[in-house]
Motif scaffolding. Structure first.
Motif, short mmCIF file in Angstrom:
data_model
loop_
_atom_site.label_atom_id
_atom_site.label_comp_id
_atom_site.label_asym_id
_atom_site.label_seq_id
_atom_site.Cartn_x
_atom_site.Cartn_y
_atom_site.Cartn_z
N ALA A 27 1.08 -1.20 -0.13
CA ALA A 27 0.24 -0.22 -0.03
C ALA A 27 0.83 1.24 0.00
O ALA A 27 0.67 1.85 -0.82
CB ALA A 27 -0.93 0.03 1.21
N ALA A 28 1.91 1.48 0.91
CA ALA A 28 2.86 2.18 0.46
C ALA A 28 3.71 2.95 -0.80
O ALA A 28 3.42 3.66 -0.90
CB ALA A 28 3.46 2.30 1.82
N GLY A 29 4.07 1.87 -0.88
CA GLY A 29 4.60 1.39 -2.77
C GLY A 29 4.21 2.36 -3.36
O GLY A 29 3.94 2.36 -4.12
N LEU A 30 2.30 1.68 -3.89
CA LEU A 30 1.80 2.00 -4.73
C LEU A 30 1.57 3.55 -4.22
O LEU A 30 1.19 4.76 -5.47
CB LEU A 30 0.21 1.56 -4.64
N LEU A 31 1.15 4.09 -2.90
CA LEU A 31 0.78 5.47 -2.62
C LEU A 31 2.31 6.38 -3.18
O LEU A 31 1.94 6.92 -4.05
CB LEU A 31 0.60 5.50 -0.72
N VAL A 32 3.17 5.63 -3.05
CA VAL A 32 4.60 6.75 -3.24
C VAL A 32 4.64 6.37 -5.41
O VAL A 32 4.98 7.69 -5.48
CB VAL A 32 6.19 5.95 -2.99
N LEU A 33 4.04 5.32 -5.67
CA LEU A 33 3.77 5.45 -7.67
C LEU A 33 3.51 6.55 -7.66
O LEU A 33 3.46 7.24 -8.05
CB LEU A 33 2.93 4.30 -7.68
N PRO A 93 9.23 6.65 1.09
CA PRO A 93 10.49 5.50 1.84
C PRO A 93 10.84 5.10 2.56
O PRO A 93 11.19 4.84 3.51
CB PRO A 93 11.05 5.73 -0.07
N SER A 94 11.26 7.00 3.06
CA SER A 94 12.00 6.71 4.33
C SER A 94 11.92 6.18 5.86
O SER A 94 12.53 6.41 6.87
CB SER A 94 13.40 8.27 4.08
N ALA A 95 10.34 6.27 5.30
CA ALA A 95 9.71 6.37 6.83
C ALA A 95 9.06 4.98 6.68
O ALA A 95 8.69 4.57 7.55
CB ALA A 95 8.00 7.40 6.87
#
Length: 279
Positions: A27-33, A93-95
């Motif tokens: 989910a975090a990766g999709l948010l960053v994308l 990403p750093s979090a």
């Protein structure tokens, strides 16, 4: 002879729901994308980030453009969203290590069935802290444009001496006790989670906001460098994102922060002198 009762095997969906860290990471990766794509395409802006990057010129000398955006309520909202979504792409990403450790701890606790919900609230609190920063950054951008220190079209400082002053200030901040204290908190997820425990759903959001404030204390001066290189300059966006990531995750992050501070100070002195002397 009695038949032994056995529990039914969990289904695929149930097995997936137990992998809380995988769900949160995806989910975090999709948010960053999505945030990265929003930033790259410059949604709502006159030019995309790619176009602005291609048109970038030396520090303190942005390209003159005939059309300058007019600040209205709608445009101010777009600028705020530009900053906030860019911060989401750069800082999430750093979090991630903190977020994933928090998820793992919640999974082992009495409320394990809601670990993903707690993690979502933690991340929300973190991003709310950066929303406050983004509102301040958008206000600062408007103020600097109104006194003709920032190009409204290219979103970069128009003064070499002022760019030098920002670089110098950012370099000095890298050596400050506040920077060191905040960086220590960001680099020690287990210590942070042990010292800032708050129960309940609101507590999860509060913990995320607390982490966001430490992250702000660590990185706000670095984010101010976007005014120097161009707020939508992809080279500066990617470069700062990678630096923040390495600074927080590297075993020698403190030394890296000070080395970068020294380089920023040297660059700041150069541009400050060049701008004041006209060299």
């Amino acid at each position: 002879m009695t038949a032994q009762s056995t529990a039914p095997e969990p289904g695929a969906v149930e097995r997936l729901l137990r992998r809380d860290q995988l769900i949160v990471a995806c989910a975090a990766g999709l948010l960053v994308l999505l945030a990265g794509l929003y930033t790259v395409f410059g949604v709502g802006m006159d030019m995309t980030a790619v176009e602005m990057t291609q048109m970038a010129r030396p520090i303190g000398d942005p390209m003159a453009m005939p059309m300058t955006p007019v600040w209205t309520v709608g445009y101010a909202l777009l600028v705020f969203l530009m900053w906030w979504i860019m911060m989401i792409a750069m800082m999430t990403p750093s979090a991630a290590p903190m977020l994933l450790l928090y998820t793992a701890l919640k999974r082992m606790g009495p409320e394990s069935s809601r670990a993903v919900l707690y993690s979502a609230l933690f991340l929300s609190g973190y991003l709310i802290a950066w929303a406050v920063f983004s509102a301040l950054a958008a206000g600062l951008q408007w103020g600097l444009e109104s006194i003709d220190l920032v190009s409204g079209s290219m979103m970069a400082l128009k003064s070499r001496w002022f760019a030098g002053a920002v670089l110098l200030a950012a370099g000095l901040y890298q050596f400050s006790p506040l920077k060191h204290s905040c960086l220590t908190q960001c680099r020690s997820p287990a210590q942070f989670l042990a010292e800032h425990r708050h129960p309940g759903l609101f507590g999860a959001m509060r913990m995320g906001a607390d982490h966001g404030l430490y992250c702000l204390g660590c990185c706000w001066a670095l984010m101010a460098l976007l005014f120097v290189g161009g707020i939508m300059n992809l080279y500066w966006i990617v470069g700062l994102t990678l630096f923040v990531l390495v600074e927080k995750l590297s075993p020698r992050g403190t030394y890296l922060a000070r080395a970068a501070g020294a380089l920023l100070m040297l660059a700041g002195l150069y541009f400050l002198a060049a701008g004041l002397t006209g060299f």
